[in-house]
Design an enzyme around this catalytic site. Structure first.
Site, PDB file in Angstrom:
ATOM      1  N   CYS A  37      31.344  34.201  29.643  1.00 20.03           N
ATOM      2  CA  CYS A  37      32.048  33.232  28.798  1.00 20.03           C
ATOM      3  C   CYS A  37      33.268  32.660  29.527  1.00 20.03           C
ATOM      4  O   CYS A  37      34.222  33.385  29.808  1.00 20.03           O
ATOM      5  CB  CYS A  37      32.457  33.925  27.497  1.00 20.03           C
ATOM      6  SG  CYS A  37      33.629  33.013  26.480  1.00 20.03           S
TER       7      CYS A  37
ATOM      8  N   CYS B   4      36.570  32.994  27.639  1.00 20.14           N
ATOM      9  CA  CYS B   4      36.971  34.408  27.658  1.00 20.14           C
ATOM     10  C   CYS B   4      37.668  34.743  28.968  1.00 20.14           C
ATOM     11  O   CYS B   4      38.722  35.398  28.979  1.00 20.14           O
ATOM     12  CB  CYS B   4      35.763  35.325  27.488  1.00 20.14           C
ATOM     13  SG  CYS B   4      34.860  35.118  25.945  1.00 20.14           S
TER      14      CYS B   4
END
Length: 141
Positions: free
Chosen positions: A68, A71
């Site tokens: 991600c 993230c």
């Protein structure tokens, strides 16, 4: 004098610490290592359960995944926030790829998702990346 149950990030032992002494660098009574690292703890399901259900500190959780992009971009901010929030909030991160059961149990639909848990119960959650200042403010609000 109130006390907190703090789970050791190294050996998983529960330690009773006077709330007034949390900032004094307490050590685990079993393994004698520091109870706080100033960094988010990467936890598996068992460690997550210990911090959330046996420990009494509020737990800030970052549900994330290695693939991600948001993230990964939020990771340095989360690291900074951990240094500011400990020792009064335990800061952990859960890799939703490795711990799919936790993501499912907590209904994580997008990542990153931050969740604040106290007494085993979800207090609040926020999806999306934030900077360190916003993470700290959100955790304290």
């Amino acid at each position: 004098m109130t006390s907190e149950i703090v789970i050791c990030p190294h050996c998983g032992s529960a330690n009773r610490v006077a709330r007034e002494r949390l900032g004094d660098g307490p050590q685990c009574g079993k393994c004698h290592k520091g109870l706080f690292t100033g960094h988010p703890l990467a936890v598996n399901a068992a460690a997550f359960a210990a911090h959330v259900h046996r420990g009494t500190l509020p737990v800030l959780v970052d549900f994330w995944a290695p693939w991600c992009g948001p993230c990964r971009s939020m990771a340095p901010a989360y690291e900074q926030a951990a240094a500011a929030l400990e020792p009064f909030i335990r800061v952990v991160k859960v890799d939703t790829e490795a711990e799919q059961g936790l993501g499912s149990t907590y209904g994580i639909r997008s990542i990153p998702t931050l969740m604040l848990i106290q007494g085993g119960r979800e207090i609040k959650r926020q999806a999306g990346a934030m900077d360190a200042r916003r993470i700290i403010e959100w955790a304290h609000a």
